[in-house]
Every structure is written in structure tokens, then in C-alpha cells.
Write an enzyme that holds these catalytic residues in place. Structure first.
Site, PDB file in Angstrom:
ATOM      1  CE  LYS A 171      -2.397  -0.615   3.962  1.00 34.79           C
ATOM      2  NZ  LYS A 171      -1.424  -1.668   4.598  1.00 34.79           N
ATOM      3  NE  ARG A 176      -4.345  -1.144   9.913  1.00 39.09           N
ATOM      4  CZ  ARG A 176      -3.358  -0.260   9.551  1.00 39.09           C
ATOM      5  NH1 ARG A 176      -3.551   1.017   9.013  1.00 39.09           N
ATOM      6  NH2 ARG A 176      -2.285  -0.982   9.322  1.00 39.09           N
ATOM      7  NE  ARG A 215       7.150  -3.422   6.215  1.00 46.05           N
ATOM      8  CZ  ARG A 215       5.896  -3.145   6.474  1.00 46.05           C
ATOM      9  NH1 ARG A 215       5.232  -2.687   5.217  1.00 46.05           N
ATOM     10  NH2 ARG A 215       5.188  -3.183   7.343  1.00 46.05           N
ATOM     11  NE  ARG A 242       6.512  -0.593  10.166  1.00 45.80           N
ATOM     12  CZ  ARG A 242       4.983  -0.459   9.619  1.00 45.80           C
ATOM     13  NH1 ARG A 242       5.031   0.100   8.404  1.00 45.80           N
ATOM     14  NH2 ARG A 242       4.096  -0.992  10.094  1.00 45.80           N
ATOM     15  NE  ARG A 290       1.666  -4.723  11.519  1.00 47.79           N
ATOM     16  CZ  ARG A 290       2.860  -4.812  10.800  1.00 47.79           C
ATOM     17  NH1 ARG A 290       3.824  -5.523  11.385  1.00 47.79           N
ATOM     18  NH2 ARG A 290       3.085  -3.868   9.670  1.00 47.79           N
TER      19      ARG A 290
HETATM   20  P1  AMP Z   1       0.691   0.700   9.097  1.00 50.46           P
HETATM   21  O1  AMP Z   1       1.759   1.416   8.937  1.00 50.46           O
HETATM   22  O2  AMP Z   1      -0.440   1.054   8.103  1.00 50.46           O
HETATM   23  O3  AMP Z   1       0.963  -0.757   8.938  1.00 50.46           O
HETATM   24  O4  AMP Z   1       0.224   0.873  10.704  1.00 50.46           O
HETATM   25  C1  AMP Z   1       1.046   0.466  11.728  1.00 50.46           C
HETATM   26  C2  AMP Z   1       0.048   0.506  12.770  1.00 50.46           C
HETATM   27  O5  AMP Z   1      -0.384   1.891  13.165  1.00 50.46           O
HETATM   28  C3  AMP Z   1      -0.900  -0.600  13.057  1.00 50.46           C
HETATM   29  O6  AMP Z   1      -0.632  -1.811  13.290  1.00 50.46           O
HETATM   30  C4  AMP Z   1      -1.822   0.065  13.759  1.00 50.46           C
HETATM   31  O7  AMP Z   1      -1.584  -0.166  15.100  1.00 50.46           O
HETATM   32  C5  AMP Z   1      -1.963   1.639  13.773  1.00 50.46           C
HETATM   33  N1  AMP Z   1      -2.865   2.244  12.869  1.00 50.46           N
HETATM   34  C6  AMP Z   1      -2.574   2.732  11.494  1.00 50.46           C
HETATM   35  N2  AMP Z   1      -3.530   3.172  10.879  1.00 50.46           N
HETATM   36  C7  AMP Z   1      -4.614   2.836  11.750  1.00 50.46           C
HETATM   37  C8  AMP Z   1      -6.100   2.913  11.779  1.00 50.46           C
HETATM   38  N3  AMP Z   1      -6.737   3.381  10.653  1.00 50.46           N
HETATM   39  N4  AMP Z   1      -6.878   2.403  12.902  1.00 50.46           N
HETATM   40  C9  AMP Z   1      -6.138   1.884  13.991  1.00 50.46           C
HETATM   41  N5  AMP Z   1      -4.916   1.997  13.875  1.00 50.46           N
HETATM   42  C10 AMP Z   1      -4.137   2.268  12.942  1.00 50.46           C
END
Ligand code: AMP
Length: 189
Positions: free
Chosen positions: A13, A88, A127, A129, A140
Site C-alpha cells: 500500500k 481499518r 522489511r 520495521r 497484524r
Molecule cells: P501501518 O503502517 O499502516 O501498517 O500501521 C502501523 C500500525 O499503526 C498498525 O498496526 C496500527 O497499530 C496503527 N494504525 C494505523 N492506521 C490505523 C487505523 N486507521 N486505525 C487504527 N490503527 C491504525
């Protein structure tokens, strides 16, 4: 143009959204990035958010919405933007729709990137991270299946869902995305 990118962690994404940002000339908003910024602020809120991130859990809907509302209120989002990692949950999508309606706007397109689970596991492990360790990754992916997948039906019902195969090279995936976007732009213009 207002677009949301939906896809499991590791589906690409972020990478694709950055490329699409250039193509559409609208800002790219990654809620994961916004959350990581909050985490690093070393405030009480930052510590709370950090705990969710480390466990691979979603932060509460109200907080996610609040962060997004603040961001889209900024002037660079006037002509649209591209969301990566938001919404989400169906609850976030409903609140987001309400928020857009209040601003006399509406979502144009929900792009769903699909990649098989074994492929996601191997991409995420490579990756590196902080929340990409095996236990958090598995959590996740489970959270995605249980909380985020239902969004696809929500947007399908609204007639704005486009499924895109996320396997193959970055260029191949981007070509598929561009086809969907350009078709949508032609239909709506
Ligand atoms: P990402 O970088 O999109 O994988 O997001 C990393 C982490 O941020 C996720 O595992 C969640 O803990 C939090 N997060 C990101 N976007 C959201 C969202 N829209 N709602 C809730 N938690 C989020």
C-alpha cells in the site's frame, strides 16, 4: 480525488500510494506514519499509541478518526488525498463518510490490494520495521482479517470498490492501479 487504499500489512500500500501520489498530484496520508509520529512525541498519548503499535493492535477508532480529521482539514487536502492504512474498520469508514458528508465531499474509490498470506509473511519478515517481528506480524494479519476485511463488502455495496492483484513487480502492480484510476477518472469526468 479521494481514494482509500485497503490491503493487509505488506501488500505494498505504502509503496503504491507514493507512486499514485505523483500520478494524481494529491497528498498521501499514511495513518501508520501519523501514529508513529505520535508515538515518538514521548507524551502520555504517544506512550499509549506506542503500546498498540508494539502489540500489532489497532489504536481505538476515535483516536484514528481524530488524527485523520485533523489532517484532512489542512489546506493541501482541498483537492483530494490518498489514504493508506485508513479506514481499518467499518466503524471508521462510517465515521469517515459522515465527516466527508459534513464537508460536502465523498469518497471516489476504495482500492483493495490482495496478496496471499505466505507472500505477505515473507515480504514483512524481509522489511525489518520495529513492528515486523514474527509475533506482531501474525497478529497484524489476523487483525486485518477480522477487522479490516469486512470493509471490502462495505465499499462494494457503495459501488466504489476496485480489487487489484498485488502480486508481481512494483511496476506491474502500479500499471493495474493506474488502469483502475484512469478508468474511474474518465467515468467521473
Ligand atoms: P501501518 O503502517 O499502516 O501498517 O500501521 C502501523 C500500525 O499503526 C498498525 O498496526 C496500527 O497499530 C496503527 N494504525 C494505523 N492506521 C490505523 C487505523 N486507521 N486505525 C487504527 N490503527 C491504525
Amino acid at each position: 480525488m479521494l481514494v482509500v487504499f485497503i490491503g493487509p500489512p505488506g501488500a505494498g500500500k505504502g509503496t503504491q500510494a507514493k507512486r499514485l501520489r505523483e500520478h494524481l498530484a494529491v497528498p498521501h496520508i499514511s495513518t501508520g506514519e501519523l501514529m508513529r509520529n505520535v508515538e515518538s512525541s514521548q507524551t502520555d498519548l504517544g506512550n499509549q499509541v506506542g503500546a498498540f503499535l508494539r502489540r500489532g493492535e489497532l489504536v481505538p477508532d476515535d483516536l484514528a478518526i481524530e488524527i485523520v480529521e485533523q489532517r484532512i482539514g489542512q489546506s493541501d487536502c482541498e483537492n483530494g488525498c490518498l489514504f493508506d492504512g485508513f479506514p481499518r474498520t467499518v466503524a471508521q469508514a462510517i465515521q469517515f463518510d459522515d465527516c466527508l458528508t459534513n464537508k460536502e465531499k465523498s469518497l471516489n474509490l476504495a482500492l483493495a490490494l490482495s496478496v496471499t498470506r505466505p507472500e505477505l509473511m515473507s515480504r514483512l519478515s524481509a522489511r525489518g520495521r520495529r513492528d515486523d517481528n514474527p509475533e506482531t506480524i501474525a497478529n497484524r494479519l489476523d487483525v486485518y482479517d477480522s477487522h479490516t476485511l469486512p470493509l471490502l463488502a462495505y465499499y462494494e455495496q457503495r459501488g466504489i470498490l476496485a480489487n487489484v492483484d498485488g502480486t508481481g513487480s512494483e511496476d506491474e502492480v502500479f500499471e493495474r492501479i493506474k488502469q483502475v484510476i484512469d478508468r474511474d477518472l474518465t467515468e467521473t469526468s
